[in-house]
Design a protein around this motif. Structure first.
Motif, PDB file in Angstrom:
ATOM      1  N   LEU A  20       0.829  -1.207   0.000  1.00  0.00           N
ATOM      2  CA  LEU A  20       0.000   0.000   0.000  1.00  0.00           C
ATOM      3  C   LEU A  20       0.862   1.255   0.000  1.00  0.00           C
ATOM      4  O   LEU A  20       0.614   2.202  -0.767  1.00  0.00           O
ATOM      5  CB  LEU A  20      -0.919   0.002   1.219  1.00  0.00           C
ATOM      6  CG  LEU A  20      -2.016  -1.054   1.281  1.00  0.00           C
ATOM      7  CD1 LEU A  20      -2.740  -0.977   2.620  1.00  0.00           C
ATOM      8  CD2 LEU A  20      -3.009  -0.876   0.153  1.00  0.00           C
ATOM      9  N   SER A  21       1.860   1.292   0.861  1.00  0.00           N
ATOM     10  CA  SER A  21       2.728   2.462   0.964  1.00  0.00           C
ATOM     11  C   SER A  21       3.461   2.721  -0.345  1.00  0.00           C
ATOM     12  O   SER A  21       3.517   3.865  -0.837  1.00  0.00           O
ATOM     13  CB  SER A  21       3.731   2.255   2.106  1.00  0.00           C
ATOM     14  OG  SER A  21       4.647   3.316   2.179  1.00  0.00           O
ATOM     15  N   ALA A  22       4.012   1.670  -0.926  1.00  0.00           N
ATOM     16  CA  ALA A  22       4.786   1.824  -2.158  1.00  0.00           C
ATOM     17  C   ALA A  22       3.902   2.207  -3.326  1.00  0.00           C
ATOM     18  O   ALA A  22       4.252   3.074  -4.134  1.00  0.00           O
ATOM     19  CB  ALA A  22       5.518   0.520  -2.465  1.00  0.00           C
ATOM     20  N   LEU A  23       2.747   1.567  -3.444  1.00  0.00           N
ATOM     21  CA  LEU A  23       1.845   1.858  -4.561  1.00  0.00           C
ATOM     22  C   LEU A  23       1.399   3.316  -4.533  1.00  0.00           C
ATOM     23  O   LEU A  23       1.401   4.001  -5.564  1.00  0.00           O
ATOM     24  CB  LEU A  23       0.646   0.914  -4.517  1.00  0.00           C
ATOM     25  CG  LEU A  23      -0.318   0.985  -5.690  1.00  0.00           C
ATOM     26  CD1 LEU A  23      -0.875  -0.406  -6.013  1.00  0.00           C
ATOM     27  CD2 LEU A  23      -1.494   1.920  -5.408  1.00  0.00           C
ATOM     28  N   LEU A  24       1.017   3.799  -3.354  1.00  0.00           N
ATOM     29  CA  LEU A  24       0.591   5.196  -3.243  1.00  0.00           C
ATOM     30  C   LEU A  24       1.745   6.151  -3.557  1.00  0.00           C
ATOM     31  O   LEU A  24       1.562   7.141  -4.282  1.00  0.00           O
ATOM     32  CB  LEU A  24       0.066   5.471  -1.837  1.00  0.00           C
ATOM     33  CG  LEU A  24      -1.425   5.242  -1.609  1.00  0.00           C
ATOM     34  CD1 LEU A  24      -1.769   5.437  -0.140  1.00  0.00           C
ATOM     35  CD2 LEU A  24      -2.262   6.177  -2.468  1.00  0.00           C
ATOM     36  N   THR A  25       2.921   5.877  -3.022  1.00  0.00           N
ATOM     37  CA  THR A  25       4.077   6.736  -3.272  1.00  0.00           C
ATOM     38  C   THR A  25       4.403   6.799  -4.754  1.00  0.00           C
ATOM     39  O   THR A  25       4.596   7.876  -5.327  1.00  0.00           O
ATOM     40  CB  THR A  25       5.298   6.227  -2.485  1.00  0.00           C
ATOM     41  OG1 THR A  25       4.999   6.210  -1.087  1.00  0.00           O
ATOM     42  CG2 THR A  25       6.499   7.119  -2.723  1.00  0.00           C
ATOM     43  N   SER A  26       4.459   5.644  -5.382  1.00  0.00           N
ATOM     44  CA  SER A  26       4.784   5.562  -6.802  1.00  0.00           C
ATOM     45  C   SER A  26       3.728   6.252  -7.659  1.00  0.00           C
ATOM     46  O   SER A  26       4.046   7.105  -8.506  1.00  0.00           O
ATOM     47  CB  SER A  26       4.919   4.087  -7.209  1.00  0.00           C
ATOM     48  OG  SER A  26       5.069   3.946  -8.590  1.00  0.00           O
ATOM     49  N   TYR A  27       2.481   5.931  -7.429  1.00  0.00           N
ATOM     50  CA  TYR A  27       1.387   6.472  -8.247  1.00  0.00           C
ATOM     51  C   TYR A  27       1.272   7.991  -8.100  1.00  0.00           C
ATOM     52  O   TYR A  27       1.187   8.721  -9.107  1.00  0.00           O
ATOM     53  CB  TYR A  27       0.082   5.796  -7.827  1.00  0.00           C
ATOM     54  CG  TYR A  27      -1.152   6.324  -8.522  1.00  0.00           C
ATOM     55  CD1 TYR A  27      -1.358   6.109  -9.882  1.00  0.00           C
ATOM     56  CD2 TYR A  27      -2.119   7.035  -7.804  1.00  0.00           C
ATOM     57  CE1 TYR A  27      -2.493   6.588 -10.514  1.00  0.00           C
ATOM     58  CE2 TYR A  27      -3.254   7.508  -8.430  1.00  0.00           C
ATOM     59  CZ  TYR A  27      -3.440   7.289  -9.775  1.00  0.00           C
ATOM     60  OH  TYR A  27      -4.580   7.778 -10.401  1.00  0.00           O
ATOM     61  N   LEU A  28       1.281   8.493  -6.877  1.00  0.00           N
ATOM     62  CA  LEU A  28       1.108   9.934  -6.656  1.00  0.00           C
ATOM     63  C   LEU A  28       2.321  10.721  -7.133  1.00  0.00           C
ATOM     64  O   LEU A  28       2.179  11.826  -7.678  1.00  0.00           O
ATOM     65  CB  LEU A  28       0.859  10.205  -5.174  1.00  0.00           C
ATOM     66  CG  LEU A  28      -0.448   9.639  -4.613  1.00  0.00           C
ATOM     67  CD1 LEU A  28      -0.550   9.912  -3.117  1.00  0.00           C
ATOM     68  CD2 LEU A  28      -1.654  10.223  -5.331  1.00  0.00           C
ATOM     69  N   PHE A  29       3.519  10.155  -6.967  1.00  0.00           N
ATOM     70  CA  PHE A  29       4.713  10.862  -7.422  1.00  0.00           C
ATOM     71  C   PHE A  29       4.764  10.928  -8.946  1.00  0.00           C
ATOM     72  O   PHE A  29       5.151  11.953  -9.522  1.00  0.00           O
ATOM     73  CB  PHE A  29       5.961  10.187  -6.865  1.00  0.00           C
ATOM     74  CG  PHE A  29       7.231  10.975  -7.079  1.00  0.00           C
ATOM     75  CD1 PHE A  29       7.250  12.353  -6.921  1.00  0.00           C
ATOM     76  CD2 PHE A  29       8.412  10.345  -7.432  1.00  0.00           C
ATOM     77  CE1 PHE A  29       8.421  13.089  -7.111  1.00  0.00           C
ATOM     78  CE2 PHE A  29       9.575  11.063  -7.622  1.00  0.00           C
ATOM     79  CZ  PHE A  29       9.586  12.443  -7.470  1.00  0.00           C
ATOM     80  N   LEU A  30       4.346   9.864  -9.611  1.00  0.00           N
ATOM     81  CA  LEU A  30       4.303   9.880 -11.075  1.00  0.00           C
ATOM     82  C   LEU A  30       3.302  10.916 -11.584  1.00  0.00           C
ATOM     83  O   LEU A  30       3.567  11.626 -12.567  1.00  0.00           O
ATOM     84  CB  LEU A  30       3.950   8.489 -11.600  1.00  0.00           C
ATOM     85  CG  LEU A  30       5.081   7.459 -11.585  1.00  0.00           C
ATOM     86  CD1 LEU A  30       4.541   6.050 -11.774  1.00  0.00           C
ATOM     87  CD2 LEU A  30       6.115   7.783 -12.660  1.00  0.00           C
ATOM     88  N   GLY A  83       2.078   0.599  -8.736  1.00  0.00           N
ATOM     89  CA  GLY A  83       1.763   2.020  -8.810  1.00  0.00           C
ATOM     90  C   GLY A  83       2.043   2.580 -10.198  1.00  0.00           C
ATOM     91  O   GLY A  83       1.276   3.389 -10.729  1.00  0.00           O
ATOM     92  N   PHE A  84       3.152   2.130 -10.794  1.00  0.00           N
ATOM     93  CA  PHE A  84       3.496   2.541 -12.151  1.00  0.00           C
ATOM     94  C   PHE A  84       2.457   2.022 -13.153  1.00  0.00           C
ATOM     95  O   PHE A  84       2.014   2.757 -14.047  1.00  0.00           O
ATOM     96  CB  PHE A  84       4.889   2.017 -12.504  1.00  0.00           C
ATOM     97  CG  PHE A  84       5.250   2.166 -13.956  1.00  0.00           C
ATOM     98  CD1 PHE A  84       5.623   3.392 -14.469  1.00  0.00           C
ATOM     99  CD2 PHE A  84       5.215   1.068 -14.815  1.00  0.00           C
ATOM    100  CE1 PHE A  84       5.951   3.541 -15.816  1.00  0.00           C
ATOM    101  CE2 PHE A  84       5.546   1.197 -16.148  1.00  0.00           C
ATOM    102  CZ  PHE A  84       5.915   2.440 -16.651  1.00  0.00           C
TER     103      PHE A  84
END
Length: 441
Positions: free
Chosen positions: A80-90, A273-274
């Motif tokens: 969850l943490s990684a997916l949100l970080t990756s998706y929102l940062f992209l 996330g990507f």
């Protein structure tokens, strides 16, 4: 207004979500937290159990596998943490058309924001747990000849608040459940560079991410073989040759806590996330393929939870290869299965599962999950150590304690968040990293 109880309380309890929110994540986050509490209900009660033989008999029930293998709930949080970080940062990189110069200016701001987001509540929890929780109870189980509930926090508190306690003297860890936060923060330090590579060259970024996931998986597998570990937590593989307690602690320090053994779940989350960002709101697969992927994801999760039943119930001893494969690859497989479930739910292919996970009632509970994670072991420690006598456990006892701990964790998390989390988040947003981010044009 940053310390307004009314304003912050209203925001915490609101079920409103901004457009484009990944609504299913709220349900997954809350359910994963209850799973963590379920596992810790047993772990933090060991000192007060009076009938270990009965509890030991639970291992022979297949239903107990949900508790035996509850550690994958932590991997769900990594995803969850990684997916949100990756998706929102992209999305941010795309919106601001971020150049390399802007990126290297933004990264330190991201680090500061993350630190300020996590640390105030974490620090206050450690302060209370170490210095004040001892005065909440008096019983034969109360520690003697000490003024600290956790003596390790007297000397190693800095390892916790600087997020290094998972590999620096991890066998003397302050507030042991903080190992997760240290891993998450360390993974976050690496993530902006991996995600930016995905942004400028998709193939290169994805290849690097896959390589990091495989490398972490191989590291966990290799350590399992080297130390002849059993399934799951890295305990003894052969009960006829159990390690000394110090060796057991070292197994946890070498296998369960280090970031190089735990990155695989976070890395899978970064990749999903990507993919979510690339899909642009649509999952380009047929209904049949979607159903097959749902079935495969469900089968993987069930295999990870219930596959080790014969071994964990004492039916036979795992081979070195079986233990290594499970210890090295089960977390990666779990993360892949969960990643697809999130992807399908976020892109309209989740059906009733998405409707359940996206229930608006999960939203405030999801917001309180971080503080519930921080305070629930403190509550359990106080409750367990307050017992005047050993408790004879039954199924009803266990279920009642789990329900009570879950309720208390969130009941305490609400005022704790109002005092030590929400105000500092607003201060950061209005006066610190929020202003710094806006200044990067």
């Amino acid at each position: 207004m940053c310390f307004s109880l009314y304003t912050n309380g209203y925001k915490l309890l609101s079920t409103k979500q901004p457009p484009g929110s990944l609504k299913c994540l709220h349900g997954i986050r809350f359910l994963s937290m209850t799973w963590v509490i379920l596992g810790h209900t047993l772990v933090f009660s060991f000192s007060s159990i009076g009938n270990f033989m009965v509890v030991g008999g639970w291992l022979k029930r297949w239903t107990f596998q949900v508790i035996m293998n509850a550690t994958v709930s932590v991997d769900s949080f990594f995803v969850l943490s990684a997916l949100l970080t990756s998706y929102l940062f992209l999305k941010q990189l795309e919106k601001k058309k971020t150049t390399p110069v802007k990126f290297f200016i933004t990264v330190p701001i991201m680090y500061l924001h993350r630190y300020l987001r996590l640390t105030p509540a974490y620090g206050f929890m450690i302060l209370y747990y170490t210095c004040l929780s001892l005065y909440m109870y008096s019983s034969p189980l109360k520690p003697v000849n000490t003024t600290a509930a956790d003596p390790n926090c007297v000397t190693n508190w800095w390892g916790a608040i600087f997020y290094m306690n998972n590999f620096i003297e991890s066998n003397k860890m302050c507030a042991g459940w903080g190992w997760y936060l240290s891993n998450d923060f360390q993974f976050f330090i690496v993530t902006p560079f991996v995600v930016y590579l995905m942004y400028i060259t998709s193939i290169g970024g994805v290849v690097l991410s896959i390589a990091m996931v495989i490398g972490s998986t191989i590291a966990a597998t290799s350590i399992s073989v080297r130390d002849d570990l059993g399934l799951g937590l890295g305990g003894v593989r052969d009960p006829k040759h159990p390690p000394a307690n110090a060796q057991q602690n070292q197994n946890m320090s070498d296998y369960y806590f280090p970031p190089w053994c735990r990155y695989q779940s976070f890395g899978v989350g970064v990749i999903f996330g990507f993919i979510l960002w690339k899909c642009r709101g649509q999952l380009p697969i047929s209904r049949v393929v979607n159903l097959c992927l749902w079935a495969v994801s469900g089968a993987i999760m069930l295999a990870i939870l219930y596959g080790p039943f014969e071994i964990e119930s004492g039916g036979r001893i795992a081979t070195v290869a079986e233990a290594a494969i499970y210890n090295g690859w089960s977390r990666t497989a779990w993360s892949l299965a969960l990643g697809y479930i999130i992807l399908a739910c976020c892109l309209g292919r989740g059906g009733w599962v998405n409707e359940l996970l996206s229930w608006s009632g999960f939203v405030p509970l999801s917001r309180l999950t971080y503080c519930a994670y921080l305070v629930h072991p403190v509550i359990m420690t106080i409750a367990s150590a307050s017992n005047k006598n050993k408790i004879m456990w039954t199924d009803i006892t266990f279920i009642s304690m789990f329900a009570a701990y879950t309720f208390l964790a969130y009941a305490v998390a609400f005022p704790f968040s109002l005092m030590f989390e929400a105000p500092f988040m607003l201060i950061d947003k209005k006066y610190l990293t929020g202003k710094l981010s806006n200044s990067v044009k």
